[in-house]
Design a protein around this motif. Sequence first.
Motif, short mmCIF file in Angstrom:
data_model
loop_
_atom_site.label_atom_id
_atom_site.label_comp_id
_atom_site.label_asym_id
_atom_site.label_seq_id
_atom_site.Cartn_x
_atom_site.Cartn_y
_atom_site.Cartn_z
N TYR A 55 0.83 -1.19 0.00
CA TYR A 55 0.00 0.00 0.00
C TYR A 55 0.87 1.25 0.00
N SER A 57 0.20 5.43 0.68
CA SER A 57 -0.82 6.38 1.10
C SER A 57 -0.50 7.76 0.54
N GLU A 80 -3.52 0.45 -3.38
CA GLU A 80 -2.93 -0.88 -3.39
C GLU A 80 -2.15 -0.96 -4.69
#
Length: 150
Positions: A55, A57, A80
């Motif tokens: 992941y 962010s 993702e």
Amino acid sequence: MRFLLQRSDGESVSLMPILVAVVLVLLAALGTWTVVSAKSGARSAGGDGKPQKTYASLPTMTFTLGGSDARLVDIRVLLEIEPTGDPNPAAAFVPRIADQMADRLRQIEPSQLSGAEGANLIKSTVASVMKREARAIRVREVLLERMVVR
């Protein structure tokens, strides 16, 4: 070869349905055993067998929406992505992503962001911006952590 059984009252009964049922049960058991052994062998050879999820962010970003009332939207996105060596490969692209998102969201009315359709609109917008601005990052899925229209 005839598979017949003579009953006590003299009537002949075929054993073929029973033999077919036994063969089918044995084949089903063999197939189940094969699948279970293949799965346990794959687990021991390659860990848990599931691909790792990575992941990246993006920081919380605030954008002005289109329309006459000049409303704002706060968005926090988790991406993702395909595994890379960098812990957050999207960090270098954040200014370009934010700039393109601002341009795209100015074309969206606040009423378009209600419900699941609004979340899908934001996700598709983020995905298209990521595809255009950060080609080095392959995004599998866009997850909205936070979306507040104010």
